[in-house]
Design an enzyme around this catalytic site. Structure first.
Site, PDB file in Angstrom:
ATOM      1  N   CYS A 135      -1.892  -2.664 -18.016  1.00 52.10           N
ATOM      2  CA  CYS A 135      -1.793  -4.157 -18.289  1.00 52.10           C
ATOM      3  C   CYS A 135      -0.605  -4.885 -17.746  1.00 52.10           C
ATOM      4  O   CYS A 135       0.602  -3.959 -18.248  1.00 52.10           O
ATOM      5  CB  CYS A 135      -1.973  -4.683 -19.616  1.00 52.10           C
ATOM      6  SG  CYS A 135      -1.491  -6.211 -20.093  1.00 52.10           S
ATOM      7  N   ASN A 169       2.539   1.180  -6.546  1.00 54.20           N
ATOM      8  CA  ASN A 169       1.620   1.400  -5.487  1.00 54.20           C
ATOM      9  C   ASN A 169       0.688   0.350  -5.321  1.00 54.20           C
ATOM     10  O   ASN A 169      -0.223  -0.013  -6.282  1.00 54.20           O
ATOM     11  CB  ASN A 169       1.116   2.647  -5.722  1.00 54.20           C
ATOM     12  CG  ASN A 169      -0.092   3.233  -4.182  1.00 54.20           C
ATOM     13  OD1 ASN A 169       0.695   3.005  -3.155  1.00 54.20           O
ATOM     14  ND2 ASN A 169      -1.295   3.218  -4.217  1.00 54.20           N
ATOM     15  N   GLU A 170       0.455  -0.363  -4.233  1.00 56.66           N
ATOM     16  CA  GLU A 170      -0.617  -1.481  -4.065  1.00 56.66           C
ATOM     17  C   GLU A 170      -0.807  -2.266  -5.256  1.00 56.66           C
ATOM     18  O   GLU A 170      -2.124  -2.164  -5.807  1.00 56.66           O
ATOM     19  CB  GLU A 170      -2.040  -0.743  -3.454  1.00 56.66           C
ATOM     20  CG  GLU A 170      -1.603   0.050  -2.207  1.00 56.66           C
ATOM     21  CD  GLU A 170      -2.930   0.316  -1.572  1.00 56.66           C
ATOM     22  OE1 GLU A 170      -3.758   0.873  -2.105  1.00 56.66           O
ATOM     23  OE2 GLU A 170      -3.033   0.422  -0.136  1.00 56.66           O
ATOM     24  N   GLU A 326       1.550   2.843   5.157  1.00 58.81           N
ATOM     25  CA  GLU A 326       0.463   4.194   5.108  1.00 58.81           C
ATOM     26  C   GLU A 326      -0.371   4.153   6.155  1.00 58.81           C
ATOM     27  O   GLU A 326      -0.697   2.625   6.715  1.00 58.81           O
ATOM     28  CB  GLU A 326      -0.404   3.926   3.921  1.00 58.81           C
ATOM     29  CG  GLU A 326       0.242   4.433   2.568  1.00 58.81           C
ATOM     30  CD  GLU A 326      -0.641   4.382   1.500  1.00 58.81           C
ATOM     31  OE1 GLU A 326      -1.857   4.435   1.612  1.00 58.81           O
ATOM     32  OE2 GLU A 326      -0.177   4.393   0.187  1.00 58.81           O
ATOM     33  N   TRP A 334     -13.219   7.323   2.480  1.00 56.50           N
ATOM     34  CA  TRP A 334     -13.534   6.389   1.487  1.00 56.50           C
ATOM     35  C   TRP A 334     -14.424   5.321   2.375  1.00 56.50           C
ATOM     36  O   TRP A 334     -15.000   4.324   1.640  1.00 56.50           O
ATOM     37  CB  TRP A 334     -12.277   5.641   0.665  1.00 56.50           C
ATOM     38  CG  TRP A 334     -11.236   5.311   1.449  1.00 56.50           C
ATOM     39  CD1 TRP A 334      -9.917   5.977   1.432  1.00 56.50           C
ATOM     40  CD2 TRP A 334     -11.142   4.149   1.983  1.00 56.50           C
ATOM     41  NE1 TRP A 334      -9.038   5.176   2.460  1.00 56.50           N
ATOM     42  CE2 TRP A 334      -9.723   3.893   2.632  1.00 56.50           C
ATOM     43  CE3 TRP A 334     -12.036   2.956   2.202  1.00 56.50           C
ATOM     44  CZ2 TRP A 334      -9.231   2.876   3.350  1.00 56.50           C
ATOM     45  CZ3 TRP A 334     -11.237   1.708   3.105  1.00 56.50           C
ATOM     46  CH2 TRP A 334      -9.965   1.873   3.388  1.00 56.50           C
ATOM     47  N   PHE A 376     -10.260  15.233   1.173  1.00 60.82           N
ATOM     48  CA  PHE A 376     -10.803  15.293   2.600  1.00 60.82           C
ATOM     49  C   PHE A 376     -10.253  14.162   3.496  1.00 60.82           C
ATOM     50  O   PHE A 376     -10.506  13.813   4.274  1.00 60.82           O
ATOM     51  CB  PHE A 376     -12.289  15.263   2.514  1.00 60.82           C
ATOM     52  CG  PHE A 376     -12.979  16.409   2.105  1.00 60.82           C
ATOM     53  CD1 PHE A 376     -12.626  17.735   2.452  1.00 60.82           C
ATOM     54  CD2 PHE A 376     -13.751  16.240   0.753  1.00 60.82           C
ATOM     55  CE1 PHE A 376     -13.129  19.101   1.864  1.00 60.82           C
ATOM     56  CE2 PHE A 376     -14.480  17.484   0.418  1.00 60.82           C
ATOM     57  CZ  PHE A 376     -14.216  18.731   0.960  1.00 60.82           C
ATOM     58  N   HIS A 377      -9.279  13.163   2.681  1.00 62.48           N
ATOM     59  CA  HIS A 377      -8.573  12.428   3.383  1.00 62.48           C
ATOM     60  C   HIS A 377      -7.501  12.956   4.516  1.00 62.48           C
ATOM     61  O   HIS A 377      -6.965  13.820   4.274  1.00 62.48           O
ATOM     62  CB  HIS A 377      -7.694  11.306   2.348  1.00 62.48           C
ATOM     63  CG  HIS A 377      -7.354  10.071   3.096  1.00 62.48           C
ATOM     64  ND1 HIS A 377      -6.306   9.960   3.933  1.00 62.48           N
ATOM     65  CD2 HIS A 377      -7.722   8.811   2.960  1.00 62.48           C
ATOM     66  CE1 HIS A 377      -6.106   8.773   4.387  1.00 62.48           C
ATOM     67  NE2 HIS A 377      -7.087   8.085   3.631  1.00 62.48           N
TER      68      HIS A 377
HETATM   69  C1  GAL Z   1      -4.020   3.823  -0.169  1.00 60.19           C
HETATM   70  C2  GAL Z   1      -3.309   4.226  -1.497  1.00 60.19           C
HETATM   71  C3  GAL Z   1      -2.977   5.941  -1.001  1.00 60.19           C
HETATM   72  C4  GAL Z   1      -4.055   6.556  -0.768  1.00 60.19           C
HETATM   73  C5  GAL Z   1      -4.854   5.846   0.464  1.00 60.19           C
HETATM   74  C6  GAL Z   1      -5.947   6.497   0.883  1.00 60.19           C
HETATM   75  O1  GAL Z   1      -4.752   2.420  -0.491  1.00 60.19           O
HETATM   76  O2  GAL Z   1      -2.131   3.660  -1.509  1.00 60.19           O
HETATM   77  O3  GAL Z   1      -2.448   6.300  -2.535  1.00 60.19           O
HETATM   78  O4  GAL Z   1      -5.196   6.492  -1.812  1.00 60.19           O
HETATM   79  O5  GAL Z   1      -5.282   4.698   0.114  1.00 60.19           O
HETATM   80  O6  GAL Z   1      -6.470   5.749   2.177  1.00 60.19           O
HETATM   81 ZN    ZN Z   2      -3.159  -7.661 -20.348  1.00 57.99          ZN
END
Ligand code: GAL
Ligand code: ZN
Length: 702
Positions: A135, A169-170, A326, A334, A376-377
């Site tokens: 939050c 992060n994001e 990145e 994913w 596996f990324h």
């Molecule tokens: C981004 C994220 C990273 C990692 C990556 C994998 O969105 O900031 O931590 O998860 O994706 O593609």
């Molecule tokens: Zn909240």
């Protein structure tokens, strides 16, 4: 002009922006580095340093999800491991974007203080798990974050290896807990002052939704309110402001310790939930994470132009060089199907970012995790653990290229064309229940227009309603459904002052509260475009109409183009008709018009044409009429683009081949030098499959 005016951060003497960090005035190359996953194996750090040097990496984003390692139990802080990492970096000429770890909380915190966990729109609190699950209003989360960031700042704010802060992060998501509801009501009170004003703005008389007590107001919910457009819009704006407020909260202790260190937070492509433009002033440098799905079709033109748009968007947020924070060195894990980058694509996609103004190329991640969901990324160092892999080779090769591009650092992209793209328009046009709920396709439309400029090699900024338009000569206004009165006036001034504007159907429909403009669409643009849009029709997917170019129209475009999805029935008032509908009961009525106003002109396209050939021809003419700068004077084959960075004395022309095949480019002049090999190049330049060349020439304009 965007170059050399001295008021935008450019150093007039060099025509360049200063480097992102004075400590590392070179192209930054590196990756997310998570040594906290390897603390049980100290040899890894040693080996990593050797490999980083081999890969030509000079920067790492460190400790993004390291809260558990930094504070294993409440109030017990462990910085020894991070000291070792950063000191070793400093000894080896490697720099760090040091992260604040708020992107994921330690388990002990969720257990002891459940209020740090997010509450969904269904009013159910999440369990501990995943990341980005906190939050933004929780006093405990704010207190814990402030303490952690203060400790990091105190310890590392002046560390020689640290070049800046990677905040969280994001950022994303929303919370509907009691704290957030209270904050939403306060935000509304500050905006509207009285419930009367709120009721009017939200058109609350409809369905008896009138509020009589502030306590009745709450966030949209699937089992509650979802259909009040002004309410939905304000909730989204509030979520942006809340998140920005949390960012400000995070950087306060960092700036107090060392105001010189730049702060950034990594953003995502065309992310829907946050108006990133609202963050621009508070970030010292923009950074974003790009994960294109290459090689899904024979040509990568469509993916490439989408990512080009994003690069342009992120550069335009501050109109300064940005960071590619990145990207994957090979594949993701994913996407529905994770394809490998074909030979050449690593270099091509990385240089694409640079071509659009990135001064860094960074990856997720440095070393593949051994376990859990990202094992596996793609990463620079694979599970095999050595440098003899195809991917490592690609990364090291790019490292050598980037090392030769130090002169490029800080060089602006001199855009004279712009596309209007506002987040609140996006939210409103997608939320509206109107002519085509089965696919209004706003983003696709924007992309269709953008792709034409991309294919023509026209450097383009992506601007918001609040931006100054003075720097531009050509302005595209696709589906500006939500358009403020003042934006209408701004566009009118732009045209009167000599600009060329291209406006489409479904523009100027509602104001900032999502209330329809009265007195004829396109509302605030009606005088500028010289038409009245009386009705709009949605077409089923299989339905077609057509747009027939008028004989001897001043654009010189001939033929008939297919229209689909949306057809507006307009009256040319002061505008001249350039094309008419070919079918249905409105055959013969205007479909494309131009209104000459002051020193400029405003085109209006009433129907959604699908054919890229039309847009390419149309914008070729408009770019010519507006006199906008192009990267390159020669012809570009489909799927090949040219992009430009220029400091006013040297032009860097990037020729990028996303066509999926080989391509030849006829150079438009003899004065080119290859920026990597320093050889002179002229005549016909062969670009291999996925080929990228950077050519230098004396600036064609200063
Ligand atoms: C981004 C994220 C990273 C990692 C990556 C994998 O969105 O900031 O931590 O998860 O994706 O593609
Ligand atoms: Zn909240």
């Amino acid at each position: 002009m965007t170059t050399n005016n001295g008021s935008n951060g450019i150093n007039g003497g060099t025509g360049k922006f200063p480097p992102i960090s004075a400590k590392l005035p070179a192209m930054m190359h590196g990756a997310d580095y998570n040594p906290d996953q390897w603390l049980h194996d100290p040899k890894v750090l040693e080996e990593d340093i050797r490999l980083m040097k081999l890969a030509g990496c000079n920067v790492m984003s460190v400790g993004i999800f390291a809260w558990s390692a930094l504070e294993p139990e409440e109030g017990r802080f462990e910085f020894g491991w991070l000291d070792r990492v950063l000191d070793t970096f400093a000894d080896n000429g490697i720099y760090a974007w040091l992260a604040t770890p708020s992107g994921a909380r330690p388990t002990w915190m969720s257990q002891k203080y459940p209020e740090v966990l997010r509450v969904g729109a269904n009013r159910v609190r999440n369990l501990h798990g995943l990341r980005h699950n906190h939050c933004y209003s929780s006093p405990v989360y704010r207190e814990k974050t402030a303490l952690m960031n203060a400790k990091l700042a105190e310890r590392y704010g002046h560390h020689p290896a640290v070049v800046g802060w990677h905040i969280s992060n994001e950022y994303g998501g929303e919370c509907h807990c009691g704290y957030c509801q209270e904050a939403f009501r306060d935000w509304l009170k500050a905006k509207y002052g009285t419930l009367e004003a709120l009721n009017l703005a939200w058109w609350a008389a409809f369905w008896s939704h009138t509020y009589t007590d502030w306590a009745q107001v709450e966030s949209p919910a699937p089992h509650g309110e979802t259909m009040v457009h002004g309410h939905n819009l304000d909730w989204r704006r509030f979520v942006t402001d809340r998140t920005l407020d949390f960012y400000r909260h995070e950087i306060k202790p960092l700036k107090a310790a060392n105001p010189e260190l730049p702060c950034t937070t990594n953003m995502m492509d065309l992310f829907y939930d946050l108006d990133y433009r609202a963050f621009a002033d508070d970030l010292d440098v923009i950074s974003w994470d790009a994960y294109p799905t290459w090689h899904e079709t024979d040509s990568d033109e469509s993916v490439a132009s989408w990512f080009a748009f994003n690069h342009d968007l992120f550069r335009s947020l501050k109109k300064q060089p940005f960071m590619l924070m990145e990207s994957t060195p090979s594949l993701t894990n994913w996407q529905p199907v994770s394809k490998l980058k074909r030979p050449g694509m690593h270099r091509l996609s990385s240089l694409q970012a640079v071509a659009h103004g990135a001064d860094t190329v960074q990856y997720f991640q440095w070393r593949k995790s051994r376990g859990s969901s990202e094992k596996f990324h793609g990463a620079v160092v694979d599970h095999v653990g050595h440098e003899h892999t195809r991917v490592f080779g690609d990364v090291a090769e790019l490292g050598r290229t980037l090392a030769g591009l130090t002169d490029l650092v800080g060089t602006p992209v001199p855009a004279e064309a712009a596309i209007l793209f506002d987040w609140d328009n996006r939210w409103a046009v997608n939320d509206a229940q109107g002519p085509r709920n089965g696919g209004i396709h706003y983003e696709k439309t924007v992309m269709q227009h953008y792709r034409a400029l991309w294919g023509l090699g026209v450097p383009t900024d992506i601007v918001g309603s609040g931006d100054d338009l003075g720097a531009y000569k050509l302005l595209l206004v696709p589906m500006a459904y939500l358009l403020r009165e003042e934006t209408g006036r701004k566009i009118e001034r732009f045209v009167r002052d000599g600009g060329i504007a291209a406006v489409t159907y479904w523009s100027g429909i509602v104001n900032e509260n999502d209330l329809c403009h009265l007195g004829g669409f396109p509302g605030p643009l009606r005088q500028t475009v010289g038409i009245w849009a009386e009705e709009i029709e949605g077409l089923h997917d299989g339905d077609r109409n057509s747009v027939v170019m008028a004989g001897s129209n001043p654009l010189g475009i001939e033929g008939t183009f297919e229209a689909r999805e949306l057809c507006e029935l307009i009256h040319a008032e002061t505008a001249e008709t350039l094309a008419v509908y070919g079918g249905d009961f409105y055959a013969g009525r205007p479909a494309l018009t131009v209104n000459r106003l002051g020193d400029g002109a405003a085109y209006y396209l009433a129907a959604r044409i699908m054919d890229d050939v039309f847009y390419r021809a149309f914008y070729d003419k408009l770019a010519h009429e507006a006199g906008v700068r192009r990267a390159f004077g020669g012809e570009l084959a489909p799927g090949v683009t040219a992009q430009l960075r220029s400091d006013g004395s040297v032009d860097y022309v990037f020729l990028l081949n996303f066509s999926g095949g080989e391509a030849a480019v006829g150079l438009d002049q003899a004065d080119y030098e290859d920026a990597e090999t320093h050889e002179r190049v002229s005549g016909l330049l062969e670009l291999p499959v996925n080929g990228a060349r950077i050519l230098k020439r004396p600036a064609t304009r200063s």
